[in-house]
Enzyme design. Structure first.
Site, PDB file in Angstrom:
ATOM      1  N   SER A   1       0.804  -1.857  -5.291  1.00  0.00           N
ATOM      2  CA  SER A   1       0.801  -1.247  -3.958  1.00  0.00           C
ATOM      3  C   SER A   1      -0.496  -1.611  -3.247  1.00  0.00           C
ATOM      4  O   SER A   1      -1.511  -1.936  -3.903  1.00  0.00           O
ATOM      5  CB  SER A   1       0.912   0.274  -4.074  1.00  0.00           C
TER       6      SER A   1
ATOM      7  N   TYR B   1      -1.322   9.107  -6.540  1.00  0.00           N
ATOM      8  CA  TYR B   1      -0.524   7.883  -6.427  1.00  0.00           C
ATOM      9  C   TYR B   1      -1.426   6.652  -6.506  1.00  0.00           C
ATOM     10  O   TYR B   1      -1.135   5.693  -7.228  1.00  0.00           O
ATOM     11  CB  TYR B   1       0.242   7.905  -5.113  1.00  0.00           C
TER      12      TYR B   1
END
Length: 258
Positions: free
Chosen positions: A149, A162
């Site tokens: 990500s 996250y």
């Protein structure tokens, strides 16, 4: 449609995509099918998987299988990877895409949500990657692509947990490379930026957040899942045979600017 360049030719290869029933995983599965791969999509919801399998087969005319298993359970993963090879043949490509998000201020972040994020976003890639590598290494080749990500590099308020899992996934990718590259495997990461999916719909629909994304991204827009396919096909193909332990960010330039 298959590539005309032998560097990017992956016709006839077998790929497993975890979290493949929707969103980014579904788009990546579709891209591999269009390139001529046989694809196994994975998830836990059998009905959703079967629906996705049928829709992808109808849309691409490719060979699609569905194998449901829990990517956070080591025994289920071992059985699931074996089942994938039974229905589709020896795995050439693994896309570790399974993941989720939980937004909350870090001071108030629930402990169970922290553990769930770690299990789903990080441990699953370790478990499925290990199970696939145990089969790929004796054959002397294989491509493992971990879906990292933009948050493997940067963080925003409310997503610290996250970002921690995706930062760790970046380093797991490099560690897998260190251990498995000598055996003929290439392990790399693909780092999406802000991509428009059903999971990000609340953010897309927030005019202030969307305005921020457009201002912050040099390309001036949200990404679409299809924007990830080109980099995926590169990492899955012979074109990347000497590329190992790298993360390719597909983020419209966001990670390159202040």
């Amino acid at each position: 449609m298959a590539s005309h360049s032998p560097l990017f030719a992956i016709e006839g290869r077998v790929a497993l995509v975890t979290g493949g029933s929707r969103g980014i995983g579904r788009a990546l599965a579709s891209g591999l099918l269009e390139a001529g791969c046989a694809v196994v999509v994975n998830g836990r919801d059998t009905a959703a998987l079967d629906r996705t399998r049928g829709e992808l087969a109808d849309a691409t005319g490719g060979t699609v299988h569905a194998v449901a298993f829990d990517v956070t359970d080591a025994e289920a993963v071992s059985r699931g990877v074996a089942a994938a090879e039974e229905v589709a043949g020896p795995l050439d490509i693994l896309v570790n895409n399974a993941g989720l998000q939980h937004r909350a201020p870090l001071l108030d972040f629930p402990d169970d949500a922290w553990r769930h994020l770690l299990d789903t976003n990080l441990t699953s890639a370790y478990l499925v990657g290990r199970a696939a590598a145990r089969r790929m290494i004796p054959r002397g080749h294989g491509k493992i692509i971990n879906i990292c990500s933009l948050q493997s590099e940067v963080a925003r308020p409310g997503i610290a947990a996250y970002a921690a899992t995706k930062g760790a996934l970046k380093m797991l990718t490099k560690g897998m490379c260190a251990d498995w590259a000598p055996h003929g495997l290439q392990v790399n990461g693909l780092g999406p930026g802000y991509i428009r999916t059903e999971l990000t719909r609340p953010l897309v629909d927030d005019p202030d957040f969307t305005a921020w994304v457009r201002r912050r991204t040099p390309a001036g827009r949200w990404g679409d899942p299809g924007d990830l396919i080109g980099a995926l096909l590169f990492l899955a193909s012979p074109a990347s045979d000497f590329v190992n332990g790298q993360i390719i960010y597909v983020d419209g330039g966001m990670s390159s600017v202040l």
